[in-house]
Design a protein around this motif. Sequence first.
Motif, PDB file in Angstrom:
ATOM      1  N   LEU A 125      -6.841  -8.316  -2.884  1.00  0.00           N
ATOM      2  CA  LEU A 125      -6.124  -7.060  -2.686  1.00  0.00           C
ATOM      3  C   LEU A 125      -4.746  -7.090  -3.352  1.00  0.00           C
ATOM      4  O   LEU A 125      -4.293  -6.087  -3.912  1.00  0.00           O
ATOM      5  N   GLY A 157      -7.680   0.206  -0.921  1.00  0.00           N
ATOM      6  CA  GLY A 157      -6.656  -0.471  -0.133  1.00  0.00           C
ATOM      7  C   GLY A 157      -6.492   0.119   1.257  1.00  0.00           C
ATOM      8  O   GLY A 157      -6.027  -0.559   2.176  1.00  0.00           O
ATOM      9  N   TYR A 177      -3.279  -4.429  -6.105  1.00  0.00           N
ATOM     10  CA  TYR A 177      -2.009  -3.706  -6.077  1.00  0.00           C
ATOM     11  C   TYR A 177      -1.167  -4.016  -7.310  1.00  0.00           C
ATOM     12  O   TYR A 177      -0.432  -3.146  -7.794  1.00  0.00           O
ATOM     13  N   ALA A 208      -9.080  -3.459   5.200  1.00  0.00           N
ATOM     14  CA  ALA A 208      -8.133  -3.894   4.173  1.00  0.00           C
ATOM     15  C   ALA A 208      -6.709  -3.714   4.662  1.00  0.00           C
ATOM     16  O   ALA A 208      -5.995  -4.680   4.922  1.00  0.00           O
ATOM     17  N   HIS A 232       0.838  -1.204   0.000  1.00  0.00           N
ATOM     18  CA  HIS A 232       0.000   0.000   0.000  1.00  0.00           C
ATOM     19  C   HIS A 232       0.870   1.250   0.000  1.00  0.00           C
ATOM     20  O   HIS A 232       0.616   2.185  -0.763  1.00  0.00           O
TER      21      HIS A 232
END
Length: 571
Positions: free
Chosen positions: A408, A390, A412, A395, A322
């Motif tokens: 997830l 995200g 990304y 998350a 992230h």
Amino acid sequence: MAAKSPRRKPTIIVTMRNHFDNTWRRCWDRPFEYGGRSFSSYIKVEKAVLDEQYRLALSSPLCGFEVESSRVLRRWLMDRPDRDEVTANLRKLLADGRFLLLGSGEVIPDANMPLGETLARNLAEGFWWARETLGEQPLVGWHCDGFGSNAQLPQIFRQAGILWIASLSYKRPSKEYWRGLDGTVAYLGRPAEDRVNNYHKYPPCPVCKGLLCTQCKGSGLDLSRRLSAERLPDMSGVDTAYLYFTGEEILPPPDLPDALGKHGRLYDVQGGTLMSHYARIAPLITPQKLRKPPLGKLSPEPDGNPTSSGCLVSRIELKRRHRFGELVLFAAEAFAAAAALDRDVFPYIPPDPPAAQKTAGPRVKQWVWAPYQQTSVPPVNMLWRDLAFGAFHDAITATHVDPAYRELMDMYDCLEDSSAAWLRGAAGAVRAGGETLRLMLPGSVSGPADVWLLDRLPESFELKAEGKTLRVTDDETTPEGARRVTVEGLEGLSPGVFDVAVKKSAPVQVKPGKARPRVKCGGFDVRVDSEGIVSVARRGLEVLKRRRDYPVGMFVEIDSGDPWATRDLHR
């Protein structure tokens, strides 16, 4: 003698509202299988609930409903073939005070781990879409179920036009007015309310086991349980109060208008939303009151921390990706903006499809959803919305089941590759010929700066610009090929575009250090390898272990496969 005026009946404002998670014990956009059953996505659940809330609000003036975030409402509208008609009806209900999009932004994020820019853009993207679609932006701030409230939230909400934050969770500042670190004040008061609620989680349809059939109307869910309106709370003795039909995943009562109609002799029942309360608090949120709150009503706490961390899990790779996604998207937007402003310097080159979408195996579904599936790379504002996804509170905190984690990771992949494609398309770092790179400096540089290199370069290289040797102090490449280097020596270079000569250099020889497969750390026995921690044991009992299917992630929780919660308290 004058007759006594009859006592006015209490006003009850009726609202339906569900807390919708974007990811947690389900995936956002994918089903997953466990134990021979298929568990539907959150999108399926949200569609079932919103369809009913919308139907009831259209059918009766006694019903209003609220939606927590722009992402949920946008996706529900996108999946309806009659979206134009529904949007027009939502605008009418909004004008009538019986529908409201709450002011959380794109999602309800965790407020501690994302960067401040992400929190600000989460609000901006959600509000911009609301303004375009509904004709006005939300005015009621909302941060329900967020784990912790950092001390700059008042500043961020206020700059987005929010004076009143109606919901904070777990640990709220103790008074009605909340002053953040920079001195900005927001109002936190709530109207009187009562609730009919249940947090039922819908299991797969017993007929088709979640594989979709007519019994479940194609939802894959056992939707037999609903809220009941048989017994409504006694709300006598109040002047005005809210009655919420609320929960998580649970449908509203099918006979709600009839049940409310029976209470007409006791109460003045109206469908409404929190905006029905806005006029009542208007005197409390004037510029003067927010600049100098009433004595004794200003909270001494600048934040709402510490608070719960969600649950016993931490997926470190998720947090790393992230943060890296934030950095690469910041750079992509800067270069894309420069390309749009100066087409002579930056001739637009259509970006290539992201590598993750070119090379995706059978497990990985394309993350980008309609209407962007027809385009090779999502627009930058869409990538911002995904980055906000995200940052969602279930998350980035890593409190979700394994299939949601994999979803997830795919997001990304797409985010990083798409950002790289925009950098390439915007000529942010384009091979100009030979051993030269064309780079852009958006402004003067006073220290080390991140530079994105999209061309393949030798493993060891030297950069020179305008006769100066640039020192590379950090070099990181994503699994998808985007390469970021931190460069020193850019000071004094003019903003704009310049050529950088690339010179191969001999690789630095690093002597391997002594292997330390086991490390003693207090009372813990830690096994390590070149990728990091392998396992942690205490008194011979293994308490942490790296998973084979996630080779660089650390897990505090062992997921036993239960789709709703981990039942093994593994410490």
